[in-house]
Structures are given as C-alpha cells and as structure tokens.
Design an enzyme around this catalytic site. Structure first.
Site, PDB file in Angstrom:
ATOM      1  N   LYS A   1      39.044 -28.404  39.389  1.00 51.60           N
ATOM      2  CA  LYS A   1      39.975 -28.513  38.444  1.00 51.60           C
ATOM      3  C   LYS A   1      40.037 -30.116  37.821  1.00 51.60           C
ATOM      4  O   LYS A   1      40.241 -30.231  36.806  1.00 51.60           O
ATOM      5  CB  LYS A   1      41.554 -27.995  39.067  1.00 51.60           C
ATOM      6  CG  LYS A   1      41.164 -26.432  39.184  1.00 51.60           C
ATOM      7  CD  LYS A   1      40.786 -25.493  37.882  1.00 51.60           C
ATOM      8  CE  LYS A   1      40.912 -24.184  38.213  1.00 51.60           C
ATOM      9  NZ  LYS A   1      40.671 -23.497  37.021  1.00 51.60           N
TER      10      LYS A   1
ATOM     11  N   ILE B   1      45.530 -14.080  34.094  1.00 50.48           N
ATOM     12  CA  ILE B   1      45.740 -14.725  32.928  1.00 50.48           C
ATOM     13  C   ILE B   1      44.835 -14.633  31.709  1.00 50.48           C
ATOM     14  O   ILE B   1      45.254 -14.554  30.497  1.00 50.48           O
ATOM     15  CB  ILE B   1      45.734 -16.419  33.199  1.00 50.48           C
ATOM     16  CG1 ILE B   1      47.113 -16.495  34.363  1.00 50.48           C
ATOM     17  CG2 ILE B   1      45.784 -17.194  31.998  1.00 50.48           C
ATOM     18  CD1 ILE B   1      47.135 -17.625  35.088  1.00 50.48           C
TER      19      ILE B   1
ATOM     20  N   TYR C   1      38.653 -26.349  45.239  1.00 50.89           N
ATOM     21  CA  TYR C   1      39.565 -25.671  43.949  1.00 50.89           C
ATOM     22  C   TYR C   1      40.013 -26.930  43.256  1.00 50.89           C
ATOM     23  O   TYR C   1      39.700 -27.302  42.051  1.00 50.89           O
ATOM     24  CB  TYR C   1      40.315 -24.608  44.321  1.00 50.89           C
ATOM     25  CG  TYR C   1      41.275 -24.240  43.030  1.00 50.89           C
ATOM     26  CD1 TYR C   1      40.782 -23.188  42.506  1.00 50.89           C
ATOM     27  CD2 TYR C   1      42.569 -24.569  43.043  1.00 50.89           C
ATOM     28  CE1 TYR C   1      41.519 -22.493  41.272  1.00 50.89           C
ATOM     29  CE2 TYR C   1      43.055 -24.041  41.998  1.00 50.89           C
ATOM     30  CZ  TYR C   1      42.588 -23.011  41.105  1.00 50.89           C
ATOM     31  OH  TYR C   1      43.552 -22.528  40.158  1.00 50.89           O
TER      32      TYR C   1
END
Ligand SMILES: NC(=O)c1ccc[n+]([C@@H]2O[C@H](COP(=O)([O-])OP(=O)(O)OC[C@H]3O[C@@H](n4cnc5c(N)ncnc54)[C@H](O)[C@@H]3O)[C@@H](O)[C@H]2O)c1
Length: 264
Positions: free
Chosen positions: A151, A15, A147
């Site tokens: 986030k 990305i 994770y």
C-alpha cells in the site's frame, strides 16, 4: 461525465462493489472486474449499466486483454479504480516469500498492469481519472507488513502517475481507508471474532468505516468536483491518523484537564 467508462477492480465484493454501484448510479458504464468471476457476475447483476469481467490483475496479459476488450466495446477508460487486494495476516517472522509476493502482486503489480493498460487510451482521449485504494497501513504501522509495504508503494505510484501524466489531463489520487468490515476480514474473524470491536475503540469518531464512506470519497476524487486535485492520498479513517489520544492521556500530568481553563 455521463457514459464514462469505469473499470473497478476487485468489485466482486466489499468496498469495490459499492464503488461500482455508486459509479453506475452517477451514469458511468461500469466494468465489475474480479478474479472471482461468479462474484463479479453476482454484483454486476444488481447494477444496471455494468458488465462483469473475470480477471487476475497480477497477470499482465489478462489485464491488457480486458482493457482492449473494454475499449473496443465502449471506448477509452475514463475512470480506473485499483481496488483489488489481498491481505495476509501473518506475523513478519513467519511471513513466507510466497505470501509476501502475493500481497505485493495484487495491490502493487496489479495497479502497474491496469494503469499501464489504460494510459494510452486516456492520453488519446485527453484525460481520465485514476483512484487507487491504499490503506492507513501504507501511512503508519498497524500490522500486516507485506500488505503495508504494497500500500505504501501504491501511494508512491499515485504521486508518480499524477506528476508524470498531469499534462495529459490525467488525475491520479488515492484513498487510505481505516478498518471497514468486509470479507477481507473473514479469515481473521473466524479465529478472532472480536477483532473489529477492538479496532473500533481506536477510531476518534468511535466506529469503524462502512464501504459507503470509502465509496463516497472515491467518487468525489473521480469526479469533476476534484478537477484540480491530483497526487493526494486522502485518509478515510474516522480520524485515526490524526493523532493518538491514548498517548496524550497517558503522558498528561495527572489531573490536567484536556482543555485548560481559559482555552476556547
Ligand atoms: N476492509 C478494510 O478494512 C480495508 C481497510 C483499508 C483498505 N482496504 C482496501 O480496500 C480495498 C477493497 O477491500 P475490501 O475490504 O472490499 O476486501 P474484499 O476482500 O471484500 O474485496 C477484495 C476483492 O478483490 C478481489 N481480488 C483479490 N485478488 C484479486 C486479483 N488478483 N485480481 C482481481 N481481483 C482480485 C477479491 O476476489 C475480492 O472480490 C482493498 O484494496 C483493501 O486493501 C480495506
């Protein structure tokens, strides 16, 4: 914003590489920053108006040195995209402290380091834009506990920076992508080749995302069209977070049509 200096972390892959290409196409001077220097160089070689930098965002001194070097060479950072991340795929009951800390360090400590480093230059310049790449994992439970915690922290940090530094013309937003087939999935796909196909069926729009879907949202939030948007987290997720059709179907009274007669 032609000539704006943009720093994209984790831009050596997936990305981030597409965000870097799009930012350069929009006229930015782009820093392709990645812990994998070869990957950063490979990506930068394909993007006119970009420079590769090798940096580990978890190491504060490396980040400060990179930003100092960029500011000396090109001026204050106008756009920072915190995109670098690693995602462990270890169930919570066997998650080691080392893996927990690594996931948090790259996504959350990394953003702390980069944001701290660019703020003085942005304040002196009278503004700037920061876009944090969060995840649907930061907003709902879909696995990957460490994770996801990182986030969720990044989403909170997004709001804090937006509110605290708004008076300086600094906007801070996040995007929360759903599943996108990039190298971050490679380890998992090596042992579970079907995982992406199984994931796709949960998306109301019927497909997983492409890096371009995320990059388009990032460039919007980074640009003048979003000049009165700050502190938001924009899901870029094919409708995943909007609801649970599987649940609606499962609890519906048998034979009840989804749209009752007479409804428009
Ligand atoms: N792919 C998905 O399904 C998905 C879904 C939601 C969110 N995201 C987020 O999108 C972003 C980009 O992920 P991607 O899918 O392109 O993954 P990717 O693995 O292709 O790219 C991540 C890049 O970050 C770099 N990186 C890792 N640790 C670093 C460090 N300490 N310092 C600097 N660079 C480092 C890697 O070398 C790599 O080039 C990440 O923040 C990820 O969490 C991805």
């Amino acid at each position: 914003m032609a000539g704006r200096v943009s720093v994209i972390t984790g831009a050596g892959s997936g990305i981030g590489a597409v965000i870097a290409a799009r930012a350069a196409a929009a006229g930015d001077l782009v820093v392709v920053a990645d812990i994998d220097g070869d990957a950063a160089a490979r990506v930068s070689a394909t993007i006119a108006g970009s420079r590769p930098v090798t940096v580990d965002v978890t190491v504060r001194e490396q980040v400060s040195a990179m930003i100092e070097q960029v500011e000396r060479a090109a001026g204050p950072v106008g756009l920072l995209v915190n995109n670098a991340a690693v995602a462990s795929d270890v169930p919570f009951d066997s998650l080691s402290e080392q893996i927990w800390r690594r996931d948090i360090a790259v996504s959350l400590d990394g953003a702390f380091h980069t944001i701290s480093a660019v703020l003085p230059g942005m304040i002196a310049a009278g503004g700037g834009a920061i876009v944090n790449i969060a995840s649907v994992n930061g907003l709902t439970y879909v696995g990957n506990e460490a994770y996801s915690a990182a986030k969720a922290g990044l989403i909170s940090l997004t709001r804090s920076i937006a509110v605290r530094y708004g008076r300086h013309g600094i906007r801070c937003n996040a995007v929360a992508p759903g599943t996108v087939a990039t190298p971050i999935w490679e380890e998992r796909m090596a042992v579970d080749p079907d995982v992406i196909t199984r994931a796709a069926k949960w998306y109301p729009l019927g497909r997983i995302g492409r890096p371009e879907d995320v990059a388009a949202a990032v460039l919007f939030l980074a640009g003048d069209d979003a000049s009165w948007i700050s502190g938001v987290t924009l899901p870029v997720d094919g409708g995943l977070l909007a609801g649970r059709l599987q649940m609606a179907d499962e609890i519906a009274i048998a034979g009840t049509p989804v749209v009752p007669d007479g409804d428009t």
